[in-house]
Design a protein around this motif. Structure first.
Motif, PDB file in Angstrom:
ATOM      1  N   ASP A 253       0.624  -1.069  -0.048  1.00 11.38           N
ATOM      2  CA  ASP A 253      -0.070   0.031  -0.062  1.00 11.38           C
ATOM      3  C   ASP A 253       0.683   1.107   0.205  1.00 11.38           C
ATOM      4  O   ASP A 253       1.754   1.553   1.019  1.00 11.38           O
ATOM      5  CB  ASP A 253      -0.743  -0.044   1.182  1.00 11.38           C
ATOM      6  N   PRO A 254       0.831   2.079  -1.027  1.00 17.27           N
ATOM      7  CA  PRO A 254      -0.031   1.845  -2.199  1.00 17.27           C
ATOM      8  C   PRO A 254       0.341   0.934  -3.212  1.00 17.27           C
ATOM      9  O   PRO A 254       1.497   0.500  -3.043  1.00 17.27           O
ATOM     10  CB  PRO A 254       0.293   3.534  -2.875  1.00 17.27           C
ATOM     11  N   LYS A 255      -0.496   0.440  -3.896  1.00 17.39           N
ATOM     12  CA  LYS A 255      -0.478  -0.552  -4.917  1.00 17.39           C
ATOM     13  C   LYS A 255      -0.826  -0.095  -6.335  1.00 17.39           C
ATOM     14  O   LYS A 255      -1.550   0.886  -6.695  1.00 17.39           O
ATOM     15  CB  LYS A 255      -1.576  -1.510  -4.910  1.00 17.39           C
ATOM     16  N   CYS A 256       0.231   0.061  -7.291  1.00 13.91           N
ATOM     17  CA  CYS A 256       0.226   0.508  -8.497  1.00 13.91           C
ATOM     18  C   CYS A 256      -1.340   0.235  -9.351  1.00 13.91           C
ATOM     19  O   CYS A 256      -1.802   1.315  -9.813  1.00 13.91           O
ATOM     20  CB  CYS A 256       1.080   0.060  -9.669  1.00 13.91           C
ATOM     21  N   ILE A 257      -1.950  -1.001  -9.238  1.00 19.13           N
ATOM     22  CA  ILE A 257      -3.033  -1.156  -9.513  1.00 19.13           C
ATOM     23  C   ILE A 257      -4.164  -0.335  -9.094  1.00 19.13           C
ATOM     24  O   ILE A 257      -5.310  -0.414  -9.432  1.00 19.13           O
ATOM     25  CB  ILE A 257      -3.293  -3.106  -9.726  1.00 19.13           C
ATOM     26  N   ASP A 258      -4.217   0.188  -7.859  1.00 21.81           N
ATOM     27  CA  ASP A 258      -4.981   0.768  -7.213  1.00 21.81           C
ATOM     28  C   ASP A 258      -5.352   1.876  -8.131  1.00 21.81           C
ATOM     29  O   ASP A 258      -6.589   2.380  -8.546  1.00 21.81           O
ATOM     30  CB  ASP A 258      -4.494   1.583  -6.116  1.00 21.81           C
ATOM     31  N   CYS A 259      -4.683   2.352  -8.866  1.00 24.04           N
ATOM     32  CA  CYS A 259      -5.106   3.667 -10.140  1.00 24.04           C
ATOM     33  C   CYS A 259      -4.873   2.929 -11.514  1.00 24.04           C
ATOM     34  O   CYS A 259      -5.841   3.181 -12.457  1.00 24.04           O
ATOM     35  CB  CYS A 259      -3.910   4.608 -10.034  1.00 24.04           C
ATOM     36  N   HIS A 260      -4.032   1.842 -11.722  1.00 25.93           N
ATOM     37  CA  HIS A 260      -4.124   1.312 -13.143  1.00 25.93           C
ATOM     38  C   HIS A 260      -4.610   0.214 -13.006  1.00 25.93           C
ATOM     39  O   HIS A 260      -3.851  -1.167 -13.522  1.00 25.93           O
ATOM     40  CB  HIS A 260      -2.486   1.393 -13.333  1.00 25.93           C
ATOM     41  N   ALA A 261      -6.067  -0.039 -12.923  1.00 26.27           N
ATOM     42  CA  ALA A 261      -6.488  -1.493 -12.791  1.00 26.27           C
ATOM     43  C   ALA A 261      -6.687  -2.103 -14.043  1.00 26.27           C
ATOM     44  O   ALA A 261      -6.588  -3.409 -14.322  1.00 26.27           O
ATOM     45  CB  ALA A 261      -7.875  -1.404 -12.272  1.00 26.27           C
ATOM     46  N   GLU A 262      -6.659  -1.340 -15.034  1.00 28.24           N
ATOM     47  CA  GLU A 262      -6.686  -1.870 -16.586  1.00 28.24           C
ATOM     48  C   GLU A 262      -5.565  -2.957 -16.818  1.00 28.24           C
ATOM     49  O   GLU A 262      -5.601  -3.763 -17.525  1.00 28.24           O
ATOM     50  CB  GLU A 262      -6.881  -1.003 -17.593  1.00 28.24           C
ATOM     51  N   VAL A 263      -4.398  -2.539 -16.219  1.00 33.44           N
ATOM     52  CA  VAL A 263      -3.150  -3.566 -16.342  1.00 33.44           C
ATOM     53  C   VAL A 263      -3.484  -4.875 -15.992  1.00 33.44           C
ATOM     54  O   VAL A 263      -3.360  -5.706 -16.547  1.00 33.44           O
ATOM     55  CB  VAL A 263      -2.021  -2.787 -15.579  1.00 33.44           C
ATOM     56  N   ALA A 264      -3.981  -5.018 -14.479  1.00 30.13           N
ATOM     57  CA  ALA A 264      -4.081  -6.180 -14.058  1.00 30.13           C
ATOM     58  C   ALA A 264      -5.301  -7.039 -14.768  1.00 30.13           C
ATOM     59  O   ALA A 264      -5.184  -8.049 -14.801  1.00 30.13           O
ATOM     60  CB  ALA A 264      -4.508  -6.111 -12.580  1.00 30.13           C
ATOM     61  N   SER A 265      -6.319  -6.169 -15.259  1.00 35.25           N
ATOM     62  CA  SER A 265      -7.280  -6.907 -15.759  1.00 35.25           C
ATOM     63  C   SER A 265      -6.938  -7.389 -17.346  1.00 35.25           C
ATOM     64  O   SER A 265      -7.731  -8.143 -17.880  1.00 35.25           O
ATOM     65  CB  SER A 265      -8.562  -6.191 -15.814  1.00 35.25           C
TER      66      SER A 265
END
Lengths: 425, 81
Positions: free
Chosen positions: A204-216
């Motif tokens: 925390d923080p985690k990059c995908i908190d903002c860049h969720a489209e990367v993980a999906s």
């Protein structure tokens, strides 16, 4: 950061300060002392830093923050002790020497409420930010990177020669608190949940908190589709660039001045991908960038002999989160930047002989092979889902249960790397 | 005997009621006094700090009275910290 002049450190902008909530209090209510013209008499029994007693001076209005403060890493500096005690082996007899060392050299990084919200940290000379006006959001360069400067600050702001600053700062003008929110920095009032290291607990923080489209996998970028599952690589593996490492810090007390000092043997820039030494459910990545920390077996020898007898218990190349994120980096330019490229990995030949043992779980023994090899690799059968990932050779060496025997070309691969190519369906 | 008993009872009740009345009045007065004490700030409760500000808002006075700073604790350090 240039130090302030002595007068500059204590000049009060009363016109502005008196308009603020804190300006409703008189100087003496927080700082003690006496309302008298003579400087020495006025300053007798004065409290320079009231927030060093937050329960007395801050809690009445800031109850939640003060309740969390005793457990905050900015107060406890627990991360230091976690590393020191582990490398020492937790030997009680060594604690007087280690305490003395810590108090002389490490404790100066201890931070009070005021050192983030009204003045520069004492560690960098102190001095009021803006005429004693309290800042809810600490000014980044005069507070955060004043302490976290030589690595994080220089990387984020692009102060390392020839290396561009972090895209979040360069393009979006984000400051530290945009990601590291107040609640994260203040810690928790629950002592049982207090961190013993900055990397303990959830990421925390985690990059995908903002860049969720990367993980999906919905952003249409092939490399994200291959590596964006958050299991194999931390985001920084592909998106950070060269960062600072240091070697051989030694601490002592000056014979001439009596002041404590330190000396580091070397500072240099590297970018090495290593195996994740703190792999966990929270940080499952197999590979992460690793940074050399300046600890040496003799770092504390001024204070006593053999104070780091358990030196090999922790790596000297540590999990790193370089703060110089870029969209385009040398390593994400092509598959071949990493695949088959030993130069970019922390291999044994890049580690000092005396530190090989400490870094066994960080050193990369098998460089990921050419991409063609991966694409041609036979996927695992569906019924392998329940098998342990590290148990492949149990069957595939002898052909047990008709398992295909792995070819001779695989002989140098380590047992835990099979699933890197042979994916589950 | 009944007349004496009635007279006595009236006197005792009168005294009791009189006592209650006095106590209630006193409580009301005390509460009023307490309320007044809380609402009205004491003129001497906040320490004056005019001399502090006179100096700490005067740049030249701070320059004139500043003591030379001692070398920092780690001024002899070498390398990146």
């Amino acid at each position: 950061m240039a130090p302030l002049e002595p007068w500059e450190k204590v000049l009060v902008d009363h016109e502005t300060f008196s308009q603020t909530d804190h300006g409703e209090l008189t100087c003496i209510q927080c700082h003690g002392g006496t309302n008298i013209a003579d400087k020495d008499q006025a300053h007798a029994d004065m409290i320079a830093s009231p927030s060093s007693q937050p329960d007395v001076y801050c809690a009445e209005c800031h109850e939640a923050e003060v309740a969390a403060y005793p457990n905050s890493l900015h107060n406890t500096q627990a991360g230091y002790w976690t590393a020191i005690n582990t490398r020492n082996g937790n030997i009680p007899e060594d604690h007087p020497e280690l305490n003395q060392m810590f108090n002389n050299h490490c404790a100066t990084c201890h931070t009070t409420c005021g050192e983030c919200h009204v003045s520069q940290p004492e560690n960098v000379g102190g001095g009021l930010f803006t005429g004693h006006v309290f800042e809810k959001t600490p000014p980044m360069t005069r507070s955060c990177t004043a302490c976290h400067g030589s690595r994080v600050g220089n990387e984020f702001l692009g102060k390392n020669e020839g290396i561009t600053g972090d895209v979040h700062f360069r393009e979006a003008r984000m400051s530290c608190v945009k990601c590291h929110e107040g609640a994260d920095l203040h810690g928790t009032a629950d002592a049982a949940l207090a961190s013993d290291h900055r990397l303990s607990g959830a990421e925390d923080p985690k990059c995908i908190d903002c860049h969720a489209e990367v993980a999906s996998g919905t952003d249409g970028i092939d490399m994200h589709a291959q590596h964006g599952d958050g299991e194999e690589l931390s985001c920084q593996v592909c998106h950070s660039v060269t960062y600072t490492s240091c070697d051989g810090c030694h601490v002592a007390v000056s014979e001439t001045s009596g002041n404590p000092f330190f000396e580091t043997e070397a500072t240099y820039t590297t970018f090495f991908i290593g195996r994740n030494p703190i792999q966990s459910e929270d940080r499952p990545y197999k590979y992460v960038p690793v940074r050399h920390v300046p600890v040496a077996t003799t770092s504390y020898e001024y204070y006593g002999e053999n104070l780091l007898t358990n030196f090999d218990a922790l790596p000297t190349w540590v999990y790193a989160t370089p703060h110089n994120i870029q969209r385009f980096t040398p390593q994400n330019a092509s598959c071949e930047s990493c695949h088959g490229n030993a130069e970019i990995f922390l291999t044994a030949d890049k580690v000092q002989a005396v530190e090989l043992s400490a870094n066994q779980n960080v050193i990369v023994n098998t460089i990921p092979g050419p991409v063609d090899l991966y694409l041609a690799a036979m996927p695992q059968p569906a019924d392998h889902t329940n098998l342990l990932t590290d148990s492949c050779i149990s069957c595939h060496t002898e052909g047990i249960r008709n398992a295909p025997i792995f070819p001779e070309t695989h002989i140098e691969f380590s047992n835990d790397s099979c699933s890197g190519c042979h994916k589950l369906p | 005997m009944n007349k004496r008993f009635l007279t006595g009872t009236v006197i005792v009740l009168g005294l009791l009621l009189s006592g209650c009345s006095t106590k209630a009045d006193a409580l009301a007065e005390a509460e009023a006094a307490t309320d007044t004490a809380v609402v009205e700030p004491s003129p001497t409760s906040v320490p004056e700090a005019g001399e502090c500000l006179a100096c700490h808002t005067d740049k030249q006075r701070l320059i004139d009275t500043a003591k030379p700073e001692e070398e920092g604790g780690e001024a002899e350090s070498k390398g990146v910290g």
